[in-house]
Design a protein around this motif. Structure first.
Motif, PDB file in Angstrom:
ATOM      1  N   GLU A 211       0.831  -1.207   0.000  1.00 15.12           N
ATOM      2  CA  GLU A 211       0.000   0.000   0.000  1.00 15.12           C
ATOM      3  C   GLU A 211       0.868   1.260   0.000  1.00 15.12           C
ATOM      4  OE1 GLU A 211      -2.933  -0.207   3.044  1.00 15.12           O
ATOM      5  OE2 GLU A 211      -3.973   1.596   2.372  1.00 15.12           O
ATOM      6  N   ALA A 212       1.984   1.215   0.738  1.00 13.06           N
ATOM      7  CA  ALA A 212       2.853   2.383   0.862  1.00 13.06           C
ATOM      8  C   ALA A 212       3.447   2.792  -0.482  1.00 13.06           C
ATOM      9  CB  ALA A 212       3.974   2.086   1.865  1.00 13.06           C
ATOM     10  N   VAL A 213       3.681   1.838  -1.367  1.00 11.08           N
ATOM     11  CA  VAL A 213       4.322   2.147  -2.648  1.00 11.08           C
ATOM     12  C   VAL A 213       3.306   2.219  -3.782  1.00 11.08           C
ATOM     13  CG1 VAL A 213       6.129   1.459  -4.276  1.00 11.08           C
ATOM     14  CG2 VAL A 213       6.399   0.955  -1.839  1.00 11.08           C
ATOM     15  N   ALA A 279      11.281 -14.686   3.298  1.00 15.14           N
ATOM     16  CA  ALA A 279       9.872 -15.068   3.206  1.00 15.14           C
ATOM     17  C   ALA A 279       8.991 -13.828   3.054  1.00 15.14           C
ATOM     18  CB  ALA A 279       9.464 -15.860   4.448  1.00 15.14           C
ATOM     19  N   GLN A 280       9.336 -12.768   3.803  1.00 17.80           N
ATOM     20  CA  GLN A 280       8.549 -11.531   3.701  1.00 17.80           C
ATOM     21  C   GLN A 280       8.698 -10.902   2.320  1.00 17.80           C
ATOM     22  OE1 GLN A 280       6.391 -10.289   6.316  1.00 17.80           O
ATOM     23  NE2 GLN A 280       5.682  -9.531   4.344  1.00 17.80           N
ATOM     24  N   LEU A 281       9.915 -10.954   1.772  1.00 17.01           N
ATOM     25  CA  LEU A 281      10.138 -10.403   0.430  1.00 17.01           C
ATOM     26  C   LEU A 281       9.268 -11.115  -0.590  1.00 17.01           C
ATOM     27  CD1 LEU A 281      14.032  -9.950   0.206  1.00 17.01           C
ATOM     28  CD2 LEU A 281      12.290  -8.214   0.660  1.00 17.01           C
ATOM     29  N   VAL A 282       9.246 -12.436  -0.513  1.00 14.20           N
ATOM     30  CA  VAL A 282       8.453 -13.203  -1.481  1.00 14.20           C
ATOM     31  C   VAL A 282       6.975 -12.853  -1.344  1.00 14.20           C
ATOM     32  CG1 VAL A 282       7.687 -15.512  -2.161  1.00 14.20           C
ATOM     33  CG2 VAL A 282      10.100 -15.108  -1.648  1.00 14.20           C
ATOM     34  N   MET A 283       6.496 -12.789  -0.105  1.00 14.65           N
ATOM     35  CA  MET A 283       5.068 -12.514   0.099  1.00 14.65           C
ATOM     36  C   MET A 283       4.711 -11.116  -0.405  1.00 14.65           C
ATOM     37  SD  MET A 283       2.361 -14.055   1.093  1.00 14.65           S
ATOM     38  CE  MET A 283       2.600 -15.348   2.317  1.00 14.65           C
ATOM     39  N   THR A 284       5.550 -10.130  -0.107  1.00 17.36           N
ATOM     40  CA  THR A 284       5.267  -8.758  -0.549  1.00 17.36           C
ATOM     41  C   THR A 284       5.366  -8.659  -2.073  1.00 17.36           C
ATOM     42  OG1 THR A 284       6.189  -7.996   1.552  1.00 17.36           O
ATOM     43  CG2 THR A 284       5.856  -6.331  -0.138  1.00 17.36           C
ATOM     44  N   HIS A 285       6.347  -9.364  -2.645  1.00 19.36           N
ATOM     45  CA  HIS A 285       6.493  -9.443  -4.106  1.00 19.36           C
ATOM     46  C   HIS A 285       5.186  -9.969  -4.733  1.00 19.36           C
ATOM     47  CE1 HIS A 285       8.876 -10.746  -7.825  1.00 19.36           C
ATOM     48  NE2 HIS A 285       7.780 -11.476  -7.936  1.00 19.36           N
ATOM     49  N   GLU A 286       4.676 -11.064  -4.195  1.00 21.77           N
ATOM     50  CA  GLU A 286       3.459 -11.662  -4.769  1.00 21.77           C
ATOM     51  C   GLU A 286       2.253 -10.737  -4.584  1.00 21.77           C
ATOM     52  OE1 GLU A 286       3.681 -14.200  -6.682  1.00 21.77           O
ATOM     53  OE2 GLU A 286       5.768 -14.622  -6.148  1.00 21.77           O
ATOM     54  N   ASP A 309       9.819  -6.778  -6.984  1.00 22.58           N
ATOM     55  CA  ASP A 309      10.947  -6.824  -6.044  1.00 22.58           C
ATOM     56  C   ASP A 309      11.286  -5.426  -5.527  1.00 22.58           C
ATOM     57  OD1 ASP A 309      11.311  -9.490  -5.800  1.00 22.58           O
ATOM     58  OD2 ASP A 309      13.122  -9.626  -7.035  1.00 22.58           O
ATOM     59  N   HIS A 310      11.113  -4.437  -6.392  1.00 22.76           N
ATOM     60  CA  HIS A 310      11.345  -3.055  -5.961  1.00 22.76           C
ATOM     61  C   HIS A 310      10.425  -2.709  -4.781  1.00 22.76           C
ATOM     62  CE1 HIS A 310      11.754   1.297  -6.023  1.00 22.76           C
ATOM     63  NE2 HIS A 310      10.443   1.391  -6.153  1.00 22.76           N
ATOM     64  N   ALA A 370      16.309   7.234 -11.344  1.00 27.16           N
ATOM     65  CA  ALA A 370      16.247   8.256 -12.397  1.00 27.16           C
ATOM     66  C   ALA A 370      15.049   9.186 -12.247  1.00 27.16           C
ATOM     67  CB  ALA A 370      16.212   7.578 -13.770  1.00 27.16           C
ATOM     68  N   GLY A 371      14.116   8.826 -11.383  1.00 23.71           N
ATOM     69  CA  GLY A 371      12.923   9.663 -11.226  1.00 23.71           C
ATOM     70  C   GLY A 371      12.298   9.441  -9.867  1.00 23.71           C
ATOM     71  N   THR A 372      11.019   9.787  -9.762  1.00 23.87           N
ATOM     72  CA  THR A 372      10.322   9.627  -8.486  1.00 23.87           C
ATOM     73  C   THR A 372       9.627   8.265  -8.442  1.00 23.87           C
ATOM     74  OG1 THR A 372       8.259  10.512  -9.345  1.00 23.87           O
ATOM     75  CG2 THR A 372       9.831  12.102  -8.416  1.00 23.87           C
ATOM     76  N   GLU A 373       9.199   7.927  -7.241  1.00 27.59           N
ATOM     77  CA  GLU A 373       8.441   6.693  -7.034  1.00 27.59           C
ATOM     78  C   GLU A 373       7.159   6.716  -7.872  1.00 27.59           C
ATOM     79  OE1 GLU A 373       9.886   4.306  -4.993  1.00 27.59           O
ATOM     80  OE2 GLU A 373       8.337   3.126  -5.965  1.00 27.59           O
ATOM     81  N   GLU A 374       6.546   7.886  -7.915  1.00 28.81           N
ATOM     82  CA  GLU A 374       5.297   8.048  -8.651  1.00 28.81           C
ATOM     83  C   GLU A 374       5.509   7.851 -10.154  1.00 28.81           C
ATOM     84  OE1 GLU A 374       3.029  11.442  -7.034  1.00 28.81           O
ATOM     85  OE2 GLU A 374       2.313  11.653  -9.099  1.00 28.81           O
TER      86      GLU A 374
END
Ligand SMILES: [Zn+2]
Length: 417
Positions: A211-213, A279-286, A309-310, A370-374
């Protein structure tokens, strides 16, 4: 469509339109007196049912099962099974309640003669179209063609098993489950309660991270079969298709429509071996895949995987030697790759799969710098909508794909130093 040759009736040497009572009498004459005594009387030796009769009986079993599950009536569901099927159907009814399953339907498509030929006498296989929806999570019902194994018991038909052949076995129809839910997460695990707690916690933590990203209100269903072979069965995949991956975000069932449910499916053997950060990375990735509707995206795969992954690594402070260790080793050995990874590199059976995920992540990081998150999210969304990568890059970042690749190679060289 498939048609069962009328094997049973052909063996008995009579047309299938004969009255059932007469057929039963005829069948008993072929059985030895010893057997008759042993099983308590001629009326208990079942005559093979004709195809139309047993299909009608099976359709009735499916209709009753549908009602029992809608009523959350475990007893009524269990009563439709034989010795083996009864406990399974009790579990399925419990799952239906815990998962708040709605829109359940089972429609007989046809008999499956190939599978039936492998079954003990008196059992037969039916191809059945099943629909279901986890209320509060799935916007439309999932749809799958499943196998139901039916068994003749006297004049009746009972359900013996669910599954068989190459058809998928939806996890909630496969056996007992541990279910955990919050408003945003629904986790179903064929395994111990402690495992369910762990997966539930990972899913809960992934929601605010995504949600944050990405924004929006991500919601996710995570399905965890008992083992890799069960994952293949859940998805109706070829054996070993998902042996090397920790989790996959994909359609539930065969429907690929816009609103068709998409869940995260876990390979517990690979996932279970991950430490908590991994494990958290994989779950957030999915969950990023789910939240951005990646299954319907037209973006190149490096962007889908790299962006996921980002998001997963966003705000973490893991060393790059850990998050990109495999691509670093590869660059040190073979130099930088010439092109961004594509379908071949992301094939679940490909070698160096992990290295290509890391490489894709670095490409997303080049854009993030190279730019913003948005801007990155806008690029991701526009590419997902089918806009050409090169032109969109130029418009948003002022450089083209060739320049992106050059910067990406430079980045890989740098982290491999
Ligand atoms: Zn992915």
């Amino acid at each position: 469509m498939i048609q069962l040759p009328d094997q049973l009736t052909a063996e008995a040497g009579r047309p299938h339109t004969w009255p059932a009572g007469l057929a039963a009498l005829l069948a008993t004459l072929l059985v030895s007196p010893f057997l008759l005594a042993g099983c308590g009387g001629p009326e208990q030796v079942p005559a093979p049912q004709s195809q139309p009769v047993r299909r009608d009986l099976a359709a009735d079993v499916f209709a009753r099962l549908q009602d029992a599950l809608a009523d959350r009536d475990a007893k009524a569901a269990a009563a439709l099974g034989d010795d083996r099927g009864s406990p399974l159907l009790g579990d399925v009814a419990a799952n239906a309640e815990a998962l708040d399953v709605r829109d359940v339907s089972f429609r007989m498509i046809d008999e499956d003669p190939v599978l039936t030929a492998t079954l003990p006498r008196g059992q037969w296989a039916a191809a059945v179209e099943a629909t279901w929806r986890f209320d509060g999570f799935d916007r439309a019902p999932a749809r799958a063609e499943v196998t139901m194994i039916l068994a003749q018991e006297g004049e009746r038909i009972r359900l013996h098993a669910i599954g068989g052949g190459a058809r998928p076995v939806p996890l909630w129809l496969a056996g007992p489950l541990e279910v955990r839910r919050t408003a945003d997460t629904l986790v179903l695990v064929a395994g111990p309660a402690a495992n369910a707690d762990r997966y539930a916690q990972l899913a809960r933590r992934a929601v605010p991270a995504v949600e944050a990203v990405v924004g929006g209100h991500p919601r996710v269903v995570v399905e965890v079969p008992a083992g890799p072979a069960d994952l293949d069965r859940t998805l109706g995949a070829r054996t070993g298709d998902y042996a090397a991956i920790a989790a996959v975000t994909t359609f539930v069932g065969s429907d690929r429509a816009d609103l068709a449910p998409v869940h995260v499916f876990v390979n517990p053997e690979v996932f279970g071996a991950l430490k908590s950060a991994g494990a958290q990375l994989v779950m957030t990735h999915e969950l990023t895949h789910v939240a951005t509707d990646a299954v319907h995206s037209k973006a190149p795969q490096w962007l889908l995987e790299g962006y996921a992954d980002h998001v997963a690594l966003h705000g973490t402070d893991l060393p790059v030697s850990m998050t990109a260790g495999q691509i670093i080793r590869r660059v040190r050995r073979d130099g930088v790759p010439k092109a961004l990874p594509g379908a071949d590199e992301f094939d679940t059976r490909a070698t160096h799969l992990g290295a290509w995920y890391e490489a894709a992540w670095r490409a997303a990081e080049v854009l993030a710098r190279a730019g913003t998150e948005e801007q990155l999210l806008t690029f991701y969304r526009r590419a997902s909508g089918g806009e050409p990568v090169d032109a969109t890059l130029r418009e948003l970042y002022g450089f083209d794909e060739t320049e992106l690749i050059r910067r990406w190679q430079q980045d890989l060289e740098q982290i491999a130093r």
